[in-house]
Design a protein around this motif. Structure first.
Motif, PDB file in Angstrom:
ATOM      1  N   LYS A  22       0.732  -1.154  -0.119  1.00  0.00           N
ATOM      2  CA  LYS A  22       0.267   0.174  -0.096  1.00  0.00           C
ATOM      3  C   LYS A  22       0.849   1.234  -0.099  1.00  0.00           C
ATOM      4  N   VAL A  23       1.560   0.441  -0.980  1.00  0.00           N
ATOM      5  CA  VAL A  23       3.093   2.190  -1.126  1.00  0.00           C
ATOM      6  C   VAL A  23       3.514   2.529  -2.163  1.00  0.00           C
ATOM      7  N   LEU A  24       3.329   3.714  -2.727  1.00  0.00           N
ATOM      8  CA  LEU A  24       4.382   3.746  -3.791  1.00  0.00           C
ATOM      9  C   LEU A  24       4.707   4.925  -3.748  1.00  0.00           C
ATOM     10  N   ALA A  25       5.742   4.637  -4.818  1.00  0.00           N
ATOM     11  CA  ALA A  25       7.303   6.067  -5.099  1.00  0.00           C
ATOM     12  C   ALA A  25       7.372   6.757  -6.513  1.00  0.00           C
ATOM     13  N   ALA A  26       6.786   7.517  -6.317  1.00  0.00           N
ATOM     14  CA  ALA A  26       7.352   8.824  -7.560  1.00  0.00           C
ATOM     15  C   ALA A  26       8.700   8.590  -8.098  1.00  0.00           C
ATOM     16  N   ALA A  27       8.429   8.030  -9.854  1.00  0.00           N
ATOM     17  CA  ALA A  27      10.051   8.301 -10.218  1.00  0.00           C
ATOM     18  C   ALA A  27       9.750   9.213 -11.287  1.00  0.00           C
ATOM     19  N   SER A  28      11.395   9.274 -12.014  1.00  0.00           N
ATOM     20  CA  SER A  28      11.476   9.865 -13.488  1.00  0.00           C
ATOM     21  C   SER A  28      12.438   9.828 -13.916  1.00  0.00           C
ATOM     22  N   THR A  29      13.189  10.504 -14.811  1.00  0.00           N
ATOM     23  CA  THR A  29      13.951   9.846 -15.394  1.00  0.00           C
ATOM     24  C   THR A  29      15.795  10.444 -14.375  1.00  0.00           C
ATOM     25  N   ALA A  30      14.935  11.387 -13.271  1.00  0.00           N
ATOM     26  CA  ALA A  30      16.347  11.901 -12.549  1.00  0.00           C
ATOM     27  C   ALA A  30      16.688  10.692 -11.953  1.00  0.00           C
ATOM     28  N   THR A  31      15.335   9.510 -11.393  1.00  0.00           N
ATOM     29  CA  THR A  31      15.910   8.439 -10.185  1.00  0.00           C
ATOM     30  C   THR A  31      16.929   7.787 -10.927  1.00  0.00           C
ATOM     31  N   THR A  32      16.278   7.798 -12.358  1.00  0.00           N
ATOM     32  CA  THR A  32      17.606   6.412 -13.187  1.00  0.00           C
ATOM     33  C   THR A  32      19.030   7.518 -13.345  1.00  0.00           C
ATOM     34  N   ALA A  33      19.005   8.847 -13.345  1.00  0.00           N
ATOM     35  CA  ALA A  33      20.041   9.603 -13.488  1.00  0.00           C
ATOM     36  C   ALA A  33      20.689   9.447 -12.620  1.00  0.00           C
ATOM     37  N   ARG A  34      20.109   9.373 -11.276  1.00  0.00           N
ATOM     38  CA  ARG A  34      20.506   9.012  -9.784  1.00  0.00           C
ATOM     39  C   ARG A  34      21.510   8.536  -9.266  1.00  0.00           C
ATOM     40  N   LEU A  35      20.519   7.255  -9.682  1.00  0.00           N
ATOM     41  CA  LEU A  35      20.912   5.663  -9.357  1.00  0.00           C
ATOM     42  C   LEU A  35      22.582   5.709 -10.413  1.00  0.00           C
ATOM     43  N   ALA A  36      22.421   5.759 -11.822  1.00  0.00           N
ATOM     44  CA  ALA A  36      23.222   5.343 -12.404  1.00  0.00           C
ATOM     45  C   ALA A  36      25.182   6.054 -11.904  1.00  0.00           C
ATOM     46  N   GLN A  37      24.761   6.983 -11.331  1.00  0.00           N
ATOM     47  CA  GLN A  37      25.891   8.138 -10.430  1.00  0.00           C
ATOM     48  C   GLN A  37      26.039   7.830  -9.135  1.00  0.00           C
ATOM     49  N   ASN A  38      25.524   6.099  -8.629  1.00  0.00           N
ATOM     50  CA  ASN A  38      25.959   6.516  -7.316  1.00  0.00           C
ATOM     51  C   ASN A  38      25.315   7.497  -6.771  1.00  0.00           C
ATOM     52  N   GLN A  39      24.574   8.512  -6.333  1.00  0.00           N
ATOM     53  CA  GLN A  39      24.341   9.423  -5.402  1.00  0.00           C
ATOM     54  C   GLN A  39      23.021   8.537  -4.519  1.00  0.00           C
ATOM     55  N   PHE A  40      22.473   7.397  -4.433  1.00  0.00           N
ATOM     56  CA  PHE A  40      21.721   6.937  -3.534  1.00  0.00           C
ATOM     57  C   PHE A  40      22.988   6.026  -3.395  1.00  0.00           C
ATOM     58  N   PRO A  41      23.897   6.377  -2.098  1.00  0.00           N
ATOM     59  CA  PRO A  41      24.995   5.984  -1.839  1.00  0.00           C
ATOM     60  C   PRO A  41      24.257   4.074  -1.136  1.00  0.00           C
ATOM     61  N   MET A  86      22.424   2.226  -2.569  1.00  0.00           N
ATOM     62  CA  MET A  86      21.178   1.331  -3.055  1.00  0.00           C
ATOM     63  C   MET A  86      20.858   1.327  -5.187  1.00  0.00           C
ATOM     64  N   LYS A  87      20.868   0.772  -5.342  1.00  0.00           N
ATOM     65  CA  LYS A  87      19.799   0.533  -6.586  1.00  0.00           C
ATOM     66  C   LYS A  87      19.511   0.166  -7.331  1.00  0.00           C
ATOM     67  N   SER A  88      18.689  -0.149  -8.108  1.00  0.00           N
ATOM     68  CA  SER A  88      17.666   0.197  -8.803  1.00  0.00           C
ATOM     69  C   SER A  88      16.683  -1.379  -9.002  1.00  0.00           C
ATOM     70  N   ASP A  89      18.060  -2.634  -8.512  1.00  0.00           N
ATOM     71  CA  ASP A  89      16.362  -3.988  -8.301  1.00  0.00           C
ATOM     72  C   ASP A  89      16.735  -3.913  -6.802  1.00  0.00           C
ATOM     73  N   MET A  90      16.594  -3.171  -6.973  1.00  0.00           N
ATOM     74  CA  MET A  90      16.010  -2.909  -5.037  1.00  0.00           C
ATOM     75  C   MET A  90      14.795  -2.385  -4.430  1.00  0.00           C
ATOM     76  N   VAL A  91      14.144  -2.279  -5.853  1.00  0.00           N
ATOM     77  CA  VAL A  91      12.489  -1.962  -5.779  1.00  0.00           C
ATOM     78  C   VAL A  91      12.037  -2.383  -7.055  1.00  0.00           C
ATOM     79  N   ARG A  92      10.745  -2.673  -7.050  1.00  0.00           N
ATOM     80  CA  ARG A  92      10.057  -3.596  -8.175  1.00  0.00           C
ATOM     81  C   ARG A  92       9.543  -2.318  -9.031  1.00  0.00           C
ATOM     82  N   TRP A  93       9.408  -1.676 -10.077  1.00  0.00           N
ATOM     83  CA  TRP A  93       8.998  -0.426 -11.031  1.00  0.00           C
ATOM     84  C   TRP A  93       7.876  -1.751 -11.359  1.00  0.00           C
ATOM     85  N   ILE A  94       6.595  -0.737 -11.317  1.00  0.00           N
ATOM     86  CA  ILE A  94       5.081  -0.669 -12.214  1.00  0.00           C
ATOM     87  C   ILE A  94       5.058  -0.250 -13.072  1.00  0.00           C
TER      88      ILE A  94
END
Length: 331
Positions: free
Chosen positions: A93-112, A114-122
């Motif tokens: 019962k929780v969602l989170a909004a995302a955009s290309t900015a999310t993937t760009a920051r994940l790609a540049q290791n700005q979320f120490p 944490m990786k993209s495969d730690m969540v399910r992309w709807i």
């Protein structure tokens, strides 16, 4: 509108094996209040995404779902991402909004850590397509001409965009050049401006060679004739009256550089709960209500859901990671 909404609900119910009950009946555990995490303050794109889907889902499910937007700013989206992983890891019962900015920051290791495969992309429910344009007097008359100049000398053209160095507008032109076979991406000149409007006026005034931006903030200048579009950075044409602008794919440059709007959820939800959200958001995004909302906010259709979207996101993260390493933003 209510008639159309009920028809959409009935159609979705049939798709998931139901006949006359609302789509909510697919998983009663999700009925009631749902939290949508907007990982930034009120008024931004992620906030808009949560509040828009909240109104849409409440209508679409005949009130079975009410969505509460939780603004959770910090670390460019990292605080919200961490909250989903650590505090809500199996909460359907929780969602989170995302955009290309999310993937760009994940790609540049700005979320120490944490990786993209730690969540399910709807899924993604809309996008603001990337666009490349020049002023009407420019000698650059096509994407082919632009690519040719960059191949001869990557520093021969200066680009203007609204993001910082290494941000999304900068990455768009790097992705495009990379897909076209341009070498030495570090030498491509990019100037950052505070907003898209300033970047546009710099190009319209002839001070900067090429705009790399989004369709929504470029539309008026294209319609007035002040900007000459070279390509939409993706597979799909824009809506009329800009539907004649060629796409990068048509021109032989396979790059998808749009600012999509979508959602992820906790990794450890059940497959049934995940699929329920995929089916529901997919059907809700096809309603007239959402199509009208996209027009009002300058968005274009962009429908990727479930495993297809999950794969798209992870591939985009990997691609942006490689490009960011190429230009020295990360090691």
């Amino acid at each position: 509108m209510k008639i159309k909404t009920k028809l959409a609900v009935a159609t979705t119910s049939l798709l998931i094996g139901l006949t006359s009950t609302p789509v909510m009946a697919a998983d009663p555990l999700i009925a009631g209040k749902v939290d949508c995490i907007a990982p930034a303050g009120p008024g931004g794109g992620w906030d808009f995404t949560c509040r828009s889907i909240g109104r849409l889902l409440n209508s679409f499910t005949n009130g079975e779902i009410t969505v509460q937007t939780l603004n959770m700013p910090g670390a460019g989206g990292g605080v919200g991402f961490a909250h989903v992983i650590t505090k809500r890891s199996d909460d359907a019962k929780v969602l989170a909004a995302a955009s290309t900015a999310t993937t760009a920051r994940l790609a540049q290791n700005q979320f120490p850590g944490m990786k993209s495969d730690m969540v399910r992309w709807i899924g993604a429910i809309g996008t603001d397509p990337g666009i490349i344009a020049v002023n009407q007097t420019s000698e650059i008359d096509s994407l082919e001409t632009l690519i040719s100049k960059l191949k001869q000398d990557p520093s021969s053209v200066t680009f203007a965009g609204a993001s910082a160095i290494g941000g999304w507008d900068h990455l768009k032109i790097l992705m495009t050049a990379h897909a076209a076979g341009v070498s030495d991406l570090k030498r491509i000149k990019y100037l950052s401006y505070n907003n898209g409007g300033t970047a546009v006026t710099q190009v319209v005034g002839g001070h900067i060679d090429v705009l790399v931006g989004v369709a929504s903030s470029s539309k008026g200048f294209i319609e007035s004739g002040d900007l000459k579009p070279l390509a939409v950075l993706g597979r799909d044409h824009l809506s009329p009256p800009l539907d004649k602008i060629p796409t990068s794919y048509e021109l032989g440059v396979d790059v998808e550089a749009s600012n999509w709007r979508g959602f992820y959820m906790p990794k450890n939800v059940s497959e049934k709960e995940y699929q329920w959200w995929v089916d529901t958001l997919k059907a809700a995004s096809q309603t007239d209500e959402w199509k009208e909302a996209m027009v009002q906010n300058g968005l274009e259709p962009f429908s990727l859901f479930g495993e297809e979207f999950d794969q798209f996101v992870n591939q985009q993260v990997n691609s942006l990671n490689l490009i960011s390493k190429d230009i020295g933003i990360i090691k």
